[in-house]
Scaffold this motif. Structure first.
Motif, mmCIF file in Angstrom:
data_model
loop_
_atom_site.group_PDB
_atom_site.id
_atom_site.type_symbol
_atom_site.label_atom_id
_atom_site.label_comp_id
_atom_site.label_asym_id
_atom_site.label_seq_id
_atom_site.Cartn_x
_atom_site.Cartn_y
_atom_site.Cartn_z
ATOM 1 N N GLN A 215 -27.044 -59.083 -42.502
ATOM 2 C CA GLN A 215 -26.774 -57.772 -43.075
ATOM 3 C C GLN A 215 -26.159 -56.824 -42.040
ATOM 4 O OE1 GLN A 215 -30.258 -55.823 -44.687
ATOM 5 N NE2 GLN A 215 -29.256 -53.805 -44.762
ATOM 6 N N ALA A 216 -26.678 -56.847 -40.826
ATOM 7 C CA ALA A 216 -26.259 -55.880 -39.811
ATOM 8 C C ALA A 216 -24.844 -56.143 -39.299
ATOM 9 C CB ALA A 216 -27.242 -55.899 -38.647
ATOM 10 N N ILE A 217 -24.456 -57.413 -39.182
ATOM 11 C CA ILE A 217 -23.132 -57.722 -38.631
ATOM 12 C C ILE A 217 -22.012 -57.188 -39.520
ATOM 13 C CG2 ILE A 217 -21.558 -59.621 -38.072
ATOM 14 C CD1 ILE A 217 -23.936 -61.116 -36.906
ATOM 15 N N PRO A 218 -21.996 -57.461 -40.833
ATOM 16 C CA PRO A 218 -20.934 -56.891 -41.671
ATOM 17 C C PRO A 218 -20.948 -55.361 -41.686
ATOM 18 C CG PRO A 218 -22.019 -58.696 -42.805
ATOM 19 C CD PRO A 218 -22.838 -58.389 -41.592
ATOM 20 N N GLU A 219 -22.132 -54.766 -41.624
ATOM 21 C CA GLU A 219 -22.201 -53.306 -41.586
ATOM 22 C C GLU A 219 -21.549 -52.769 -40.323
ATOM 23 O OE1 GLU A 219 -26.319 -52.370 -41.978
ATOM 24 O OE2 GLU A 219 -26.363 -52.660 -44.159
ATOM 25 N N SER A 220 -21.764 -53.426 -39.199
ATOM 26 C CA SER A 220 -21.128 -53.004 -37.945
ATOM 27 C C SER A 220 -19.613 -53.176 -38.014
ATOM 28 C CB SER A 220 -21.695 -53.807 -36.775
ATOM 29 O OG SER A 220 -23.078 -53.569 -36.607
ATOM 30 N N ALA A 221 -19.161 -54.257 -38.640
ATOM 31 C CA ALA A 221 -17.718 -54.498 -38.768
ATOM 32 C C ALA A 221 -17.057 -53.387 -39.569
ATOM 33 C CB ALA A 221 -17.472 -55.846 -39.429
ATOM 34 N N ALA A 222 -17.719 -52.941 -40.633
ATOM 35 C CA ALA A 222 -17.150 -51.891 -41.483
ATOM 36 C C ALA A 222 -17.197 -50.526 -40.816
ATOM 37 C CB ALA A 222 -17.883 -51.860 -42.823
ATOM 38 N N ALA A 223 -18.272 -50.250 -40.089
ATOM 39 C CA ALA A 223 -18.463 -48.913 -39.519
ATOM 40 C C ALA A 223 -17.737 -48.715 -38.188
ATOM 41 C CB ALA A 223 -19.958 -48.639 -39.339
ATOM 42 N N HIS A 224 -17.578 -49.785 -37.395
ATOM 43 C CA HIS A 224 -17.012 -49.656 -36.036
ATOM 44 C C HIS A 224 -15.986 -50.769 -35.784
ATOM 45 C CE1 HIS A 224 -20.352 -46.896 -35.482
ATOM 46 N NE2 HIS A 224 -21.204 -47.876 -35.773
ATOM 47 N N PRO A 225 -14.830 -50.730 -36.441
ATOM 48 C CA PRO A 225 -13.880 -51.855 -36.351
ATOM 49 C C PRO A 225 -13.387 -52.155 -34.939
ATOM 50 C CG PRO A 225 -12.904 -49.961 -37.477
ATOM 51 C CD PRO A 225 -14.354 -49.677 -37.346
ATOM 52 N N ALA A 226 -13.061 -51.124 -34.150
ATOM 53 C CA ALA A 226 -12.509 -51.387 -32.811
ATOM 54 C C ALA A 226 -13.527 -52.035 -31.874
ATOM 55 C CB ALA A 226 -11.953 -50.096 -32.209
ATOM 56 N N PRO A 227 -14.732 -51.451 -31.701
ATOM 57 C CA PRO A 227 -15.705 -52.123 -30.835
ATOM 58 C C PRO A 227 -16.184 -53.452 -31.416
ATOM 59 C CG PRO A 227 -16.664 -50.161 -31.833
ATOM 60 C CD PRO A 227 -15.206 -50.123 -32.121
ATOM 61 N N PHE A 228 -16.175 -53.567 -32.749
ATOM 62 C CA PHE A 228 -16.545 -54.856 -33.344
ATOM 63 C C PHE A 228 -15.538 -55.931 -32.933
ATOM 64 C CE2 PHE A 228 -16.469 -58.099 -36.632
ATOM 65 C CZ PHE A 228 -17.815 -58.380 -36.799
ATOM 66 N N ASP A 229 -14.239 -55.577 -32.953
ATOM 67 C CA ASP A 229 -13.223 -56.555 -32.553
ATOM 68 C C ASP A 229 -13.367 -56.905 -31.077
ATOM 69 O OD1 ASP A 229 -10.794 -58.065 -33.383
ATOM 70 O OD2 ASP A 229 -9.868 -56.866 -31.806
ATOM 71 N N ALA A 230 -13.740 -55.905 -30.252
ATOM 72 C CA ALA A 230 -13.957 -56.183 -28.833
ATOM 73 C C ALA A 230 -15.136 -57.131 -28.646
ATOM 74 C CB ALA A 230 -14.201 -54.879 -28.075
#
Length: 247
Positions: A215-230
């Motif tokens: 649950q937390a990983i997709p939420e992080s991807a949606a909320a913080h795309p740039a640091p998620f990609d890093a």
């Protein structure tokens, strides 16, 4: 007596014809085959030799490509064919990062595109199309747009690979071969400050921890795309990147 006479005749016939059969078999073994075996190595057919020569010439032409001249010509072609200045700037920046091998690959792909259209790329440079301005413009624009799409798309190859890896995890996060990826990704998200374990859940049973990760990983991807990609880059390359500010 009659029976004995017949028996002797039969034996004589068998012996005579058996000897003749052996003689013929021996002679057949002694005579070389009418169809000699093909030689171990034969000259390639003329068409095959021609294709080999063309392939060798093609390779030598590719090796001899003047990267600077080609990129200069391509940049001019795109600049005079693409009106979108932002797109043109992105193309130039992406092309500037190409090394010699990447320029050669780009040249080969553009030539393949021209071949698919039935176009000799030299027509665009030697004035062959000067008396056909509409066709000339159409071909220049088509090749320029293909070059822009190819160069810009290739410059995003690493990002595409990261997104593909994430999508594969997202499609089956509980699959055994994806669980380790999810754990490593969440750890990277923690380091980048965009995810954290709730109190007491870090030491919970594996099914509960995995449910939270899913649950937390997709939420992080949606909320913080740039640091998620890093964080994704950290996981896939094993080299931690600078931590950007969460968006």
């Amino acid at each position: 007596m009659i029976m004995i006479g017949l028996f002797v005749i039969v034996i004589t016939i068998v012996l005579v014809f058996g000897r003749r059969w052996d003689d013929r078999a021996h002679a057949a073994r002694a005579v070389p085959s009418a169809d000699p075996a093909p030689p171990a190595a034969t000259a390639p057919p003329r068409a095959s030799r021609w294709r080999t020569a063309v392939a060798r010439l093609w390779r030598s032409g590719n090796d001899a490509i003047d990267s600077e001249a080609f990129t200069g010509w391509l940049t001019t072609l795109v600049a005079t064919s693409v009106a979108d200045q932002a797109q043109l700037a992105t193309f130039r920046a992406a092309l500037a990062t190409h090394n010699r091998d990447e320029v050669r690959s780009l040249h080969d792909r553009l030539r393949g595109f021209c071949d698919a259209l039935g176009v000799d790329e030299r027509w665009l440079r030697d004035g062959s199309l000067n008396d056909r301005p509409i066709l000339h413009h159409t071909l220049r624009e088509s090749i320029a747009l293909f070059a822009v799409a190819l160069v810009i798309g290739t410059s995003r190859a690493d990002e595409v690979a990261r997104f593909r890896a994430y999508r594969q995890w997202l499609a089956a996060p509980n699959r055994l071969d994806q669980r380790g990826f999810g754990r490593r990704l969440f750890a990277a998200l923690e380091r980048h400050g965009i995810a954290a374990w709730p109190a007491g859940l870090r030491a919970a049973a594996e099914p509960q921890r995995r449910a939270y990760l899913n649950q937390a990983i997709p939420e992080s991807a949606a909320a913080h795309p740039a640091p998620f990609d890093a964080a994704l880059r950290d996981v896939l390359t094993g080299t931690p990147t600078a931590v950007p500010d969460p968006q």
